[in-house]
Design an enzyme around this catalytic site. Structure first.
Site, PDB file in Angstrom:
ATOM      1  N   TYR A 181       0.841  -1.209   0.000  1.00 43.03           N
ATOM      2  CA  TYR A 181       0.000   0.000   0.000  1.00 43.03           C
ATOM      3  C   TYR A 181       0.875   1.259   0.000  1.00 43.03           C
ATOM      4  O   TYR A 181       0.680   2.173  -0.813  1.00 43.03           O
ATOM      5  CB  TYR A 181      -0.939  -0.007   1.208  1.00 43.03           C
ATOM      6  CG  TYR A 181      -1.744   1.261   1.312  1.00 43.03           C
ATOM      7  CD1 TYR A 181      -2.699   1.585   0.344  1.00 43.03           C
ATOM      8  CD2 TYR A 181      -1.526   2.181   2.335  1.00 43.03           C
ATOM      9  CE1 TYR A 181      -3.410   2.770   0.405  1.00 43.03           C
ATOM     10  CE2 TYR A 181      -2.238   3.356   2.409  1.00 43.03           C
ATOM     11  CZ  TYR A 181      -3.182   3.654   1.436  1.00 43.03           C
ATOM     12  OH  TYR A 181      -3.885   4.828   1.491  1.00 43.03           O
ATOM     13  N   VAL A 214      -7.651   8.873   7.949  1.00 39.88           N
ATOM     14  CA  VAL A 214      -8.971   9.497   7.818  1.00 39.88           C
ATOM     15  C   VAL A 214     -10.013   8.516   8.357  1.00 39.88           C
ATOM     16  O   VAL A 214      -9.847   7.295   8.229  1.00 39.88           O
ATOM     17  CB  VAL A 214      -9.282   9.816   6.331  1.00 39.88           C
ATOM     18  CG1 VAL A 214     -10.589  10.596   6.205  1.00 39.88           C
ATOM     19  CG2 VAL A 214      -8.138  10.592   5.699  1.00 39.88           C
TER      20      VAL A 214
HETATM   21  N1  LIG Z   1      -8.908   6.357   5.016  1.00 38.79           N
HETATM   22  C1  LIG Z   1      -7.661   6.764   5.165  1.00 38.79           C
HETATM   23  O1  LIG Z   1      -7.122   6.810   6.311  1.00 38.79           O
HETATM   24  C2  LIG Z   1      -6.851   7.198   3.978  1.00 38.79           C
HETATM   25  C3  LIG Z   1      -5.666   7.916   4.241  1.00 38.79           C
HETATM   26  C4  LIG Z   1      -4.891   8.322   3.156  1.00 38.79           C
HETATM   27  C5  LIG Z   1      -5.298   8.037   1.869  1.00 38.79           C
HETATM   28  N2  LIG Z   1      -6.452   7.331   1.656  1.00 38.79           N
HETATM   29  C6  LIG Z   1      -6.825   7.038   0.277  1.00 38.79           C
HETATM   30  O2  LIG Z   1      -8.067   7.647   0.008  1.00 38.79           O
HETATM   31  C7  LIG Z   1      -8.777   6.897  -0.985  1.00 38.79           C
HETATM   32  C8  LIG Z   1     -10.193   6.612  -0.504  1.00 38.79           C
HETATM   33  O3  LIG Z   1     -10.101   5.962   0.739  1.00 38.79           O
HETATM   34  P1  LIG Z   1     -11.371   5.805   1.691  1.00 38.79           P
HETATM   35  O4  LIG Z   1     -10.839   5.824   3.083  1.00 38.79           O
HETATM   36  O5  LIG Z   1     -12.434   6.750   1.322  1.00 38.79           O
HETATM   37  O6  LIG Z   1     -11.785   4.303   1.329  1.00 38.79           O
HETATM   38  P2  LIG Z   1     -13.211   3.562   1.490  1.00 38.79           P
HETATM   39  O7  LIG Z   1     -14.036   4.255   2.518  1.00 38.79           O
HETATM   40  O8  LIG Z   1     -12.855   2.123   1.683  1.00 38.79           O
HETATM   41  O9  LIG Z   1     -13.909   3.776   0.062  1.00 38.79           O
HETATM   42  C9  LIG Z   1     -13.357   3.176  -1.070  1.00 38.79           C
HETATM   43  C10 LIG Z   1     -14.178   3.534  -2.294  1.00 38.79           C
HETATM   44  O10 LIG Z   1     -13.559   2.932  -3.439  1.00 38.79           O
HETATM   45  C11 LIG Z   1     -14.497   2.060  -4.096  1.00 38.79           C
HETATM   46  N3  LIG Z   1     -13.755   0.918  -4.644  1.00 38.79           N
HETATM   47  C12 LIG Z   1     -12.987   0.011  -3.978  1.00 38.79           C
HETATM   48  N4  LIG Z   1     -12.504  -0.901  -4.827  1.00 38.79           N
HETATM   49  C13 LIG Z   1     -12.957  -0.564  -6.059  1.00 38.79           C
HETATM   50  C14 LIG Z   1     -12.804  -1.131  -7.360  1.00 38.79           C
HETATM   51  N5  LIG Z   1     -12.082  -2.259  -7.560  1.00 38.79           N
HETATM   52  N6  LIG Z   1     -13.415  -0.550  -8.408  1.00 38.79           N
HETATM   53  C15 LIG Z   1     -14.160   0.577  -8.224  1.00 38.79           C
HETATM   54  N7  LIG Z   1     -14.332   1.159  -7.021  1.00 38.79           N
HETATM   55  C16 LIG Z   1     -13.741   0.597  -5.955  1.00 38.79           C
HETATM   56  C17 LIG Z   1     -15.470   1.656  -2.970  1.00 38.79           C
HETATM   57  O11 LIG Z   1     -16.743   1.259  -3.451  1.00 38.79           O
HETATM   58  P3  LIG Z   1     -17.076  -0.304  -3.784  1.00 38.79           P
HETATM   59  O12 LIG Z   1     -16.497  -1.110  -2.661  1.00 38.79           O
HETATM   60  O13 LIG Z   1     -18.546  -0.366  -3.908  1.00 38.79           O
HETATM   61  O14 LIG Z   1     -16.372  -0.577  -5.082  1.00 38.79           O
HETATM   62  C18 LIG Z   1     -15.584   2.976  -2.218  1.00 38.79           C
HETATM   63  O15 LIG Z   1     -16.456   3.845  -2.913  1.00 38.79           O
HETATM   64  C19 LIG Z   1      -7.941   5.646  -1.242  1.00 38.79           C
HETATM   65  O16 LIG Z   1      -7.160   5.831  -2.390  1.00 38.79           O
HETATM   66  C20 LIG Z   1      -7.048   5.561  -0.016  1.00 38.79           C
HETATM   67  O17 LIG Z   1      -5.838   4.909  -0.298  1.00 38.79           O
HETATM   68  C21 LIG Z   1      -7.239   6.915   2.688  1.00 38.79           C
END
Ligand SMILES: NC(=O)c1ccc[n+]([C@@H]2O[C@H](COP(=O)([O-])OP(=O)(O)OC[C@H]3O[C@@H](n4cnc5c(N)ncnc54)[C@H](OP(=O)(O)O)[C@@H]3O)[C@@H](O)[C@H]2O)c1
Length: 289
Positions: A181, A214
């Site tokens: 990751y 987040v």
């Molecule tokens: N949360 C954190 O602490 C954090 C920190 C830094 C960066 N980020 C980055 O921020 C971004 C969003 O994270 P988040 O925390 O919002 O994640 P999340 O709550 O798990 O949401 C992930 C989103 O991506 C979609 N998704 C997952 N796999 C997919 C696929 N194969 N095809 C199409 N859509 C897909 C999911 O919908 P479905 O499952 O329905 O497909 C959901 O809408 C990511 O790139 C993550 O690396 C997160």
């Protein structure tokens, strides 16, 4: 005042751009859309809301249709913009063709692409299931690269719009116990800054949003809920991250690190010797038994 400032900024951004009337004519009468991958929940949903609150019509992409429909209904009710959805696994073949078909059906083009969808993987590298590793690379790296490469040339032709790629503070340092990751986010940030440099002055914005932890279901999904960082580092809200990300994108900042403390953490990760920082990060990412 804000409008004057934004117009001046756009003129500066387009200082090397020269219109090609023939190429521009292809977009006449089409509507601009903001594509948000992973726009059904978490950070993606909040980024989509920010664009909608500023009047942009949307195309949200994720796998689960029901969540997409709920997100679209909520944003539409809140802001009045048009919100289209596409249930699509971004790791499957034919992704850009599927998105282009939806754009064509709505007589639209990709004005902005927010590459937000991403997954994590927790645990020692050698214990990870090979198919999970492949899925992460296919989504966090390959899909983001494909969409950026596919939609950027037309943005350059139009001299506007852009790409907002979601990275992570983890992209600044190798991350033992989340090795793939962290490495995937290092790729996202490197690609974004390099392409931003290549396209400077052409009118497009190519930006990275680099959040620390987040508050979303992301950590639970990758099995990291019991890791030490979940206790010791307070998470930011997805809404605050999205607000900062949208502002950074509007201003054309190549990198936006939301929060007060995170920019200092990002700096520390870049200047302190890896020999000191990597073991600390490794402990924070370790799961408690
Ligand atoms: N949360 C954190 O602490 C954090 C920190 C830094 C960066 N980020 C980055 O921020 C971004 C969003 O994270 P988040 O925390 O919002 O994640 P999340 O709550 O798990 O949401 C992930 C989103 O991506 C979609 N998704 C997952 N796999 C997919 C696929 N194969 N095809 C199409 N859509 C897909 C999911 O919908 P479905 O499952 O329905 O497909 C959901 O809408 C990511 O790139 C993550 O690396 C997160």
């Amino acid at each position: 005042m804000t409008n004057f400032f934004m117009r001046a900024l756009q003129s500066w951004r387009r200082r090397w751009w020269r219109p090609d009337p023939a190429a521009l004519a292809a977009y006449a009468g089409l509507r601009p859309l903001v594509i948000v991958t992973g726009g059904s929940e978490g950070i993606g949903l909040e980024l989509a809301r920010q664009f909608a609150l500023h009047g942009h019509d949307l195309l949200l992409i994720a796998r689960r249709r029901e969540l997409l429909d709920q997100a679209a209904a909520r944003i539409k009710a809140e802001t009045g913009v048009d919100v289209f959805v596409l249930a699509l696994d971004l790791t499957s073949p034919g992704v850009v063709e599927a998105i282009d078909a939806v754009l064509a059906a709505h007589r639209a083009y990709a004005d902005v692409v927010v590459n937000n969808a991403g997954i994590g993987l927790s645990g020692p590298f050698h214990e990870l299931a090979p198919e999970d590793v492949q899925r992460l690379v296919d989504l966090n790296i390959a899909a983001l690269t494909r969409l950026t490469r596919h939609y950027l040339p037309a943005m350059r032709t139009r001299g506007q719009g852009g790409i907002l790629n979601v990275g992570s503070l983890g992209g600044y340092i190798p991350g033992p116990n989340q090795a793939v990751y962290y490495a995937s986010k290092a790729y996202v940030q490197s690609l974004t800054e390099a392409v931003a440099a290549e396209t400077a002055g052409e009118g497009v914005r190519v930006c990275a949003l680099v959040p620390g932890p987040v508050d979303t279901k992301f950590h639970e999904r990758m099995g990291a809920e019991t890791a030490f960082y979940r206790t010791f580092i307070p998470p930011t809200s997805a809404q605050a991250v999205a607000r900062a990300g949208y502002r950074g994108y509007r201003l054309g900042w190549r990198v936006t690190v939301p929060g007060l403390v995170n920019p200092f953490l990002a700096l520390a990760m870049r200047i302190l010797p890896h020999r000191i920082v990597i073991p600390i990060v490794g402990v924070l990412l370790q799961q408690r038994r």
